[in-house]
Design an enzyme around this catalytic site. Structure first.
Site, PDB file in Angstrom:
ATOM      1  N   HIS A 146       0.694  -1.095   0.201  1.00  0.00           N
ATOM      2  CA  HIS A 146      -0.064   0.068  -0.040  1.00  0.00           C
ATOM      3  C   HIS A 146       0.952   1.484  -0.043  1.00  0.00           C
ATOM      4  CE1 HIS A 146      -4.064  -1.710   0.419  1.00  0.00           C
ATOM      5  NE2 HIS A 146      -3.316  -2.671   0.939  1.00  0.00           N
ATOM      6  N   ASP A 355       3.489   9.265  -0.671  1.00  0.00           N
ATOM      7  CA  ASP A 355       2.423   8.552  -0.367  1.00  0.00           C
ATOM      8  C   ASP A 355       1.984   7.514  -1.279  1.00  0.00           C
ATOM      9  OD1 ASP A 355       0.023   8.111   1.223  1.00  0.00           O
ATOM     10  OD2 ASP A 355      -0.495   9.944   1.318  1.00  0.00           O
TER      11      ASP A 355
END
Ligand code: ADQ
Length: 451
Positions: A146, A355
């Site tokens: 992720h 991110d």
């Protein structure tokens, strides 16, 4: 599709997304309960409900310190977010990481049935697939990361990096959020491991095994999030924000309190905007919602103190009796309330330094009124920028390290005419709606089952 067996760290933003995916397909979710127990019993807590069964085990205090707060969140998390300055390199925590993954494999083993797909999530569990293979599991096993995958030169700062990466090659399929992270992974495999890599197909051959790596950008649960918009909770939250900001434009940031999210840098950019445009203190109010996370890790305590200090400085310098330029809220809200806040705020400020994807950016777009949408200012270093940048016609992309760039982007968003806001929104909304969490699950599981 056979039942999916998931394995994931129980904490973090991905939990909500994966819950949606499992509800759709049925299956069993296995991971850490989030609880500490003094004597490690190994007992499994099984709960059934809503189409999803969860099987969780507790960890001992030592495991939480060394494995979760230690290797996962003080070594892998900073390193994978390009922060070698914050990365701790302790062999003790590295050994705990291996030990706990071994225990996870031992615990989940009896739950795996012959035709199951096993899907392992995130950096806490990289070696789990290898540990299952060692115990004779022949099922198809996939892994999804992720968070970003770091460039090779950063990753090689990790002692035993080859050992960690080799364990990934025991999976049948390895998923990344973007082509960029995928490219870094393939580069490492070719250049550090000497694996045979076909960049076009993502196929990797190494020591007689073949695996495949591919990008699967994660999305939001569109239907669920839209349903929030019809709730009384969302409408009340929207009204609450609108009535408290009155004639000023609301600008919102919603993040876990994490140094990867670029919060102090964001406040610096806002400070620069007010320095350069002091008359606009009456036009803009910034609302930052940031619930604390991972508070047992030192670097997380420091970021909290830094943010409070910077926010206090700007408010001290710029407040009037009727105006406070920055509202900093140190708590979480429900998705319904967030929907309402996002809709009321005409600027969404999402500026992580790095991110994997960033679902807040997608949720902000999803909550906008198509007839009068707000502007998304998005870091060029978020995975979401690959989808929402839309060649300069979607989000306003920004370098989050530069206070001047942030200041310019805020001015641009404040003055943006309705026509441009609408066309930028329309460029983004298709991918936010169509590339949902459900499609992501189907794509990954389809490839895992079939390739
Ligand atoms: P996170 O780093 O947690 O996730 P993000 O993708 O933004 O980051 O997801 C956060 C989720 O938590 C969103 O659904 C958001 O609404 C919710 N949230 C955040 N702050 C909140 C608050 N104050 N109150 C309530 N809810 C809040 C990791 C990776 C990301 C990746 C996701 C999913 O770091 O890059 O996008 O997993 O893969």
């Amino acid at each position: 599709m056979p039942k999916a067996r998931g394995a994931a760290g129980a904490q973090g933003g991905l939990a909500g997304a994966l819950n949606a995916a499992l509800k759709e397909n049925g299956g069993l979710w296995f991971g850490w309960s989030g609880q500490e127990s003094e004597d490690r019993t190994g007992n499994m807590n099984i709960q059934r409900g809503d189409g999803v069964t969860t099987a969780t085990i507790d960890l001992s205090k030592r495991d939480v310190d060394e494995y979760y707060n230690g290797y996962a969140n003080a070594t892998l998390w900073p390193l994978f977010h390009y922060r070698i300055d914050l990365t701790e390199y302790e062999s003790k925590t590295g050994k705990s990481y291996e030990r706990v993954n071994d225990r996870f494999a031992e615990s989940v083993l009896p739950l795996i049935e012959e035709d199951d797909l096993v899907w392992v999530h995130d950096y806490h569990l990289i070696p789990l697939g290898e540990r299952l293979r060692q115990r004779g599991v022949k099922n198809r096993i996939g892994f999804f990361l992720h968070i970003p995958w770091p460039p090779t030169r950063l990753l090689t700062s990790l002692p035993f990096h080859e050992r960690l990466v080799k364990t990934l090659l025991d999976y049948d399929l390895i998923g990344f959020q973007t082509e960029e992270w995928l490219g870094s992974f393939l580069h490492y495999c070719a250049n550090e491991l000497g694996a045979e890599v076909d960049e076009a197909s993502g196929r990797i051959s190494f020591e007689g095994r073949e695996t495949r790596a591919k990008a699967y950008p994660i999305g939001i649960d569109w239907d669920h999030f839209q349903a929030q918009g019809d709730s009384g909770e969302a409408r009340q939250a929207e009204q609450r924000l609108l009535s408290s900001t009155r004639h000023r434009t609301g600008m919102i940031g919603v993040d876990r309190l994490d140094y990867s999210k670029g919060l102090p840098e964001r406040i610096d950019g806002i400070g620069r905007f007010f320095d350069q445009n002091p008359e606009r203190t009456r036009d803009l109010v910034f609302i930052q919602i940031a619930p604390p996370s991972r508070e047992d890790v030192d670097s997380y305590q420091r970021i909290r103190a830094e943010l409070e200090q910077k926010t206090g400085q700007i408010n001290g310098a710029r407040s009037e009796v009727d105006i406070v330029p920055i509202r900093y809220v140190n708590r979480g809200y429900s998705h319904g309330e967030l929907y309402g806040f996002f809709r009321a705020a005409k600027i969404g400020l999402v500026t992580p330094l790095r991110d994997g994807m960033n679902l807040v950016a997608k949720e902000y777009v999803a909550a906008q009124d198509p007839k009068d949408p707000g502007v998304l200012i998005l870091s060029e270093f978020a995975g979401a920028a690959h989808q929402l940048g839309c060649d300069g016609e979607g989000a306003v992309l920004v370098n989050p390290h530069s206070p001047d760039a942030l200041s310019r982007a805020i001015a641009q968003a404040l003055d943006m005419p309705l026509g441009e806001r609408k066309s930028r929104y329309e460029a983004m909304i298709t991918t936010v709606r169509d590339d949902s969490i459900q499609g992501w699950t189907i794509d990954f599981c389809g490839d895992l089952a079939g390739n």
